[in-house]
Design a protein around this motif. Structure first.
Motif, PDB file in Angstrom:
ATOM      1  N   HIS A  64       0.829  -1.204   0.000  1.00 16.87           N
ATOM      2  CA  HIS A  64       0.000   0.000   0.000  1.00 16.87           C
ATOM      3  C   HIS A  64       0.863   1.253   0.000  1.00 16.87           C
ATOM      4  N   GLY A  67       2.385   2.029  -3.317  1.00 17.72           N
ATOM      5  CA  GLY A  67       1.474   2.183  -4.445  1.00 17.72           C
ATOM      6  C   GLY A  67       1.729   1.131  -5.506  1.00 17.72           C
ATOM      7  N   LYS A  69       1.759  -2.022  -8.043  1.00 15.36           N
ATOM      8  CA  LYS A  69       0.832  -2.737  -8.903  1.00 15.36           C
ATOM      9  C   LYS A  69       0.704  -4.152  -8.374  1.00 15.36           C
ATOM     10  N   ARG A  70      -0.540  -4.660  -8.329  1.00 16.02           N
ATOM     11  CA  ARG A  70      -0.775  -5.994  -7.798  1.00 16.02           C
ATOM     12  C   ARG A  70      -1.149  -6.962  -8.906  1.00 16.02           C
ATOM     13  N   HIS A 301      -8.990  -0.949  -5.908  1.00 12.69           N
ATOM     14  CA  HIS A 301      -8.338   0.069  -6.736  1.00 12.69           C
ATOM     15  C   HIS A 301      -8.913   1.459  -6.454  1.00 12.69           C
ATOM     16  N   TYR A 304      -7.656   2.834  -3.073  1.00 13.41           N
ATOM     17  CA  TYR A 304      -6.263   3.265  -2.933  1.00 13.41           C
ATOM     18  C   TYR A 304      -5.792   4.210  -4.027  1.00 13.41           C
ATOM     19  N   PHE A 305      -6.444   4.182  -5.185  1.00 14.23           N
ATOM     20  CA  PHE A 305      -5.937   4.996  -6.299  1.00 14.23           C
ATOM     21  C   PHE A 305      -6.976   5.952  -6.876  1.00 14.23           C
ATOM     22  N   THR A 310      -7.181   4.223 -14.253  1.00 11.10           N
ATOM     23  CA  THR A 310      -5.787   3.798 -14.077  1.00 11.10           C
ATOM     24  C   THR A 310      -5.682   2.327 -13.706  1.00 11.10           C
ATOM     25  N   ASP A 313      -2.796   0.207 -14.898  1.00 10.53           N
ATOM     26  CA  ASP A 313      -1.495   0.595 -14.360  1.00 10.53           C
ATOM     27  C   ASP A 313      -1.240  -0.008 -12.982  1.00 10.53           C
ATOM     28  N   LYS A 314      -2.309  -0.388 -12.287  1.00  6.02           N
ATOM     29  CA  LYS A 314      -2.165  -0.833 -10.909  1.00  6.02           C
ATOM     30  C   LYS A 314      -2.668  -2.251 -10.660  1.00  6.02           C
ATOM     31  N   THR A 353      -5.970  -4.708 -18.761  1.00  6.08           N
ATOM     32  CA  THR A 353      -5.902  -5.301 -17.416  1.00  6.08           C
ATOM     33  C   THR A 353      -5.754  -6.813 -17.453  1.00  6.08           C
ATOM     34  N   VAL A 808       5.380  -5.924 -13.686  1.00  9.43           N
ATOM     35  CA  VAL A 808       5.633  -5.691 -12.263  1.00  9.43           C
ATOM     36  C   VAL A 808       7.073  -6.010 -11.871  1.00  9.43           C
TER      37      VAL A 808
END
Length: 809
Positions: A64, A67, A69-70, A301, A304-305, A310, A313-314, A353, A808
């Motif tokens: 977290h 930030g 990417k998962r 997402h 947190y973002f 986006t 991207d994450k 994604t 990642v």
């Protein structure tokens, strides 16, 4: 294990022992004198869990804060096996835990054996997902696995009079100390109903029924405890668990119908889909877990973002085969209906994604659903599938695609019964589509996805499967691990490529003898286990010839059994020859509705009963079918195997991972050039593997030219004798016609090329005999296999996914 009261001095001298004892008393409610093995198991898990939770929370907070990417890995199966041994080994605390328990008069190995296998998978697909989750944590990559918390798994297999009997797995009967319910992570999952349009052009899906998906989390510990990731499984609940008006009226069935329907979703893995009710339940399951997972990913997402745009991207979402393919339509629905994203932008986000892993070329495994069923259960998703399909086909038409290719690319199969093609949906909705072995990936481009590949020429890529060396060498084969460490040092524990340092020892006869001694020790242990389970006595000095995997005709257990019958006849006809003593071991489950696969299990047991009772072959040939194949059984069998049977029809096995596990543990592979066997040959060298039979191209050509199996059988005396013996009831005197249909199938069509490859297979087995007689040569060969298996680590596979697909690393 004795039931004495633990010494205060012992627990003071060993703080971990004191912690385990305190857990036993205050969390299990037992003292040392009253505690049974299962109590000690629970106390040990709960004590070790405290350390794991601290690392788990630290891993989550670090992701977290960064930030990061998962990675989100969606799979209908996670065959994780037992977790205590895996967790404490990855934490590096096995000696410490063993010593603490020993001070309490408890044997760690004994309590490890009573931990139930988690009934969350069946075969290679689920075990691969488990290996991948462990490697993601070991490589310090933030990740979630998403699946279903099955109450009864697929089934527990019992063998009654040679027949498979399916019984419910009851792994959750006494609870699961590894899991944590997250009641705050609960989601509405709708089915049926209608889609209503509004005046401003928006649409609103009003489901006719709904269940609640509730998250249950299990920590996944990486090597040396550097990261602990999350396996999030979904359980289902009714929003109204009981209708009191119906209950009070005495209509108890209707009163509890909602809860029963919810529980049915998570009861069984792979309900039989040979009937409409089974098909509907299977589709409901797949949407249930896909929707819950995608909702959870989107919620996280946004939390947190903030900006849903986006998401690529994450978040990297990987679809493990076609089962979660409906996730593509589900993400589109959430983006368009809940976040006001237009279709074009939503499609760009979705494709950015998702990644899709294909695991099979078998048409029946590339799931498709009858269009009326799909539209009735998921009406909004059906609209989106049509919308996606319109875009796809218009783009294909603009590029000059002809009508035949348009039909192949379409998300809707228009031939006969109209069906929704889930593999095509996954392909279209992903930026990356990967195969799981070099041959498999090439065949994807040439066969099932040929037209989609031409439309999207850069999308298909290869990521050859791998296995985690922690479980499949260090934990299941500690004797071999210690011997390797003694020879080359500990570096291979962190980098399996360093196993190559073992190569010079293949020429060391003394080391080879020590290697063989470790193998024999494993065989002695397995022989005792098989005697306890099956009653069959086997000689640990015989060659252990092993085929353990899901029972399916393309995997060709039938070829192995027929060759066993032929060998049996040869030994009886020529007792003067110097035969290699063999133990033929089979294990695996057949899908409950798969008639021929279940018949093959029965045949294996009938052949075993006849051969094992025949004094004319004595110690030269034994056969055993080991019931209820699972991860824990594999961990016993694989380290003891001398010969690994990887004999699928060429072009039909996507990869295989059992082939890797056997080779890593010092077994010689006999196999076709199929799946990852090709790459194993390339790594270990053609002289250190026994390859036989037709290639994938030769199989395709033979089918195309009009293969006549009857002529092949009649032209091979050994094959004909074996087939006719089976067909005429030699091995089934209680029912002489039992195998007539199975054997007639070989005469009439032999789609899986059992007859076509038989002579080559039999010849390869005699080559194996010759190699076995040269024990120094054999030892050198299997040591070379171990030394060259570092590349087949799932750490390498995950690194490739992380770099090439997920972005990642």
């Amino acid at each position: 294990m004795t039931s004495t009261i633990a010494s205060p001095v012992a627990t003071q001298a060993n703080p971990l022992a004191g912690a385990i004892l305190d857990t036993l008393i205050h969390r299990i409610g037992k003292d040392a004198q009253a505690a049974r093995p299962h109590d000690w198991l629970a106390a040990t898990i709960l004590t070790m869990r405290d350390d794991i939770i601290d690392r788990w929370m630290a891993s989550t907070k670090a992701a977290h804060a960064a930030g990061a990417k998962r990675v989100y890995y969606l799979s209908l199966e996670f065959l994780i096996g037992r977790l205590l041994r895996d967790a404490i080994a990855n934490l590096g605390r096995t000696p410490e835990v063993a010593a603490a328990l020993a001070s309490l008069d408890v044997d760690l190995a004994e309590i490890e054996e009573i931990e139930p296998d988690a009934a969350l998978g069946n075969g290679g697909l689920g075990r691969l997902a488990a290996c991948f989750m462990e490697s993601l944590a070991s490589l310090d990559l933030p990740a979630y696995g998403y699946g279903i918390r099955y109450v009864n798994g697929m089934f527990r297999q019992r063998i009654d009079d040679g027949w498979q009997v399916e019984l419910p797995e009851t792994w959750l009967t006494h609870g699961n100390p590894w899991e944590f319910e997250r009641r705050e992570s609960a989601y509405f999952i709708g089915f049926g109903g209608e889609v209503i349009g509004t005046e401003d052009g928006a649409v609103h899906w009003k489901p006719a029924e709904a269940v609640e998906a509730v998250a249950v989390d299990t920590p996944v510990v990486g090597w040396r405890g550097k990261r602990v990731n999350t396996l999030r499984l979904w359980t289902a609940r009714a929003f109204d668990p009981i209708h009191l008006d119906a209950f009070n009226a005495g209509d108890y069935s209707r009163a509890l119908a909602g809860q029963l329907k919810a529980e049915t979703l998570v009861r069984v893995l792979y309900p039989a889909d040979s009937n409409p009710a089974g098909q509907e339940l299977r589709l409901r399951q797949e949407y249930f877990f896909s929707s819950a997972s995608i909702q959870d990913i989107v919620r996280r997402h946004i939390q947190y973002f903030g900006d849903i745009r986006t998401l690529p991207d994450k978040a990297a979402i990987q679809l493990n085969d076609t089962h979660p393919a409906v996730s593509v339509a589900e993400l589109m629905r959430l983006l368009m209906d809940h976040h006001d994203v237009g279709f074009d932008e939503a499609w760009k986000i979705t494709q950015g994604t998702f990644g899709y892993t294909n695991h099979t070329l078998l048409p029946e495994a590339l799931e498709s659903w009858p269009l009326p069923l799909f539209e009735r259960l998921l009406p909004r998703h059906m609209q989106l599938v049509y919308q996606i399909n319109a875009r796809l086909l218009r783009e294909a038409r603009k590029s000059g695609t002809d009508d035949r290719a348009i039909a192949a690319i379409s998300l809707i199969d228009e031939g006969g019964e109209r069906r929704v093609r889930m593999a095509n949906l996954a392909f279209a909705g992903s930026h990356s589509v990967n195969g799981v072995a070099a041959l498999h990936t090439d065949l994807m481009k040439q066969t099932v996805f040929a037209d989609l590949h031409r439309q999207f020429p850069g999308r298909i890529n290869n990521k050859t499967n791998g296995i985690t060396p922690r479980r499949w060498l260090q934990e299941c084969n500690p004797g071999l691990t210690a011997l390797i460490r003694e020879a080359i040092g500990p570096a291979f524990l962190d980098d399996t490529n360093r196993l190559a340092d073992l190569l010079p020892f293949a020429e060391d006869a003394a080391y080879g003898e020590r290697f063989a001694a470790v193998k024999r020790s494993n065989k002695v242990a397995l022989a005792q286990h098989l005697r306890d389970v099956t009653g069959v006595r086997i000689d640990p000095d015989a060659m252990f010839d092993v085929q353990i995997k899901r029972i399916h005709e393309y995997k060709r257990q039938l070829l192995n059994i027929i060759e066993t019958v032929a060998l049996y006849d040869q030994i009886r006809r020529h007792p003067e020859r110097d035969w290699t003593p063999r133990v033929k071991l089979f294990a695996g489950k057949a899908a409950g509705s798969y008639h021929n696969a279940k018949l093959i299990i029965k045949l294996a047991n009938d052949v075993a009963r006849r051969i094992n009772a025949d004094p004319s072959v004595g110690p030269l040939l034994k056969v055993a079918f080991v019931p209820n194949y699972n991860v824990s059984l594999a961990e016993k069998i694989i380290p003891a195997a001398d010969l690994s049977e990887q004999i699928s029809t060429a072009g039909m096995e996507a990869s295989g991972t059992g082939n890797m596990k056997f080779a890593l543990n010092g077994a010689l592979t006999i196999g076709t050039l199929d799946g990852a066997n090709v790459e194993i040959r390339d790594h270990v060298g053609a002289d250190n593997i026994v390859i036989f039979g037709m290639t994938a191209d030769e199989v395709a050509a033979k089918r195309a030219e009009g293969y006549v199996p009857r002529a092949v059988i009649e032209g091979s005396p050994e094959l004909r004798q074996a087939v006719d013996a089976i067909r005429n009831g030699v091995f089934s005197p209680d029912d002489p016609a039992r195998y007539a249909g199975l054997m007639d199938g070989l005469y009439d069509h032999d789609w899986f090329m059992v007859a076509a490859d038989f002579d080559a297979y039999a010849s390869a087995q005699r080559e194996v005999d010759a190699r076995w007689s040269d024990r120094a040569g054999w030892n050198g060969c299997v040591i070379r296999n171990v030394a060259q298996m570092g590349w087949f680590s799932s750490d390498r596979t995950i690194s490739e996914y992380a770099r090439d697909i997920w972005g990642v690393m």
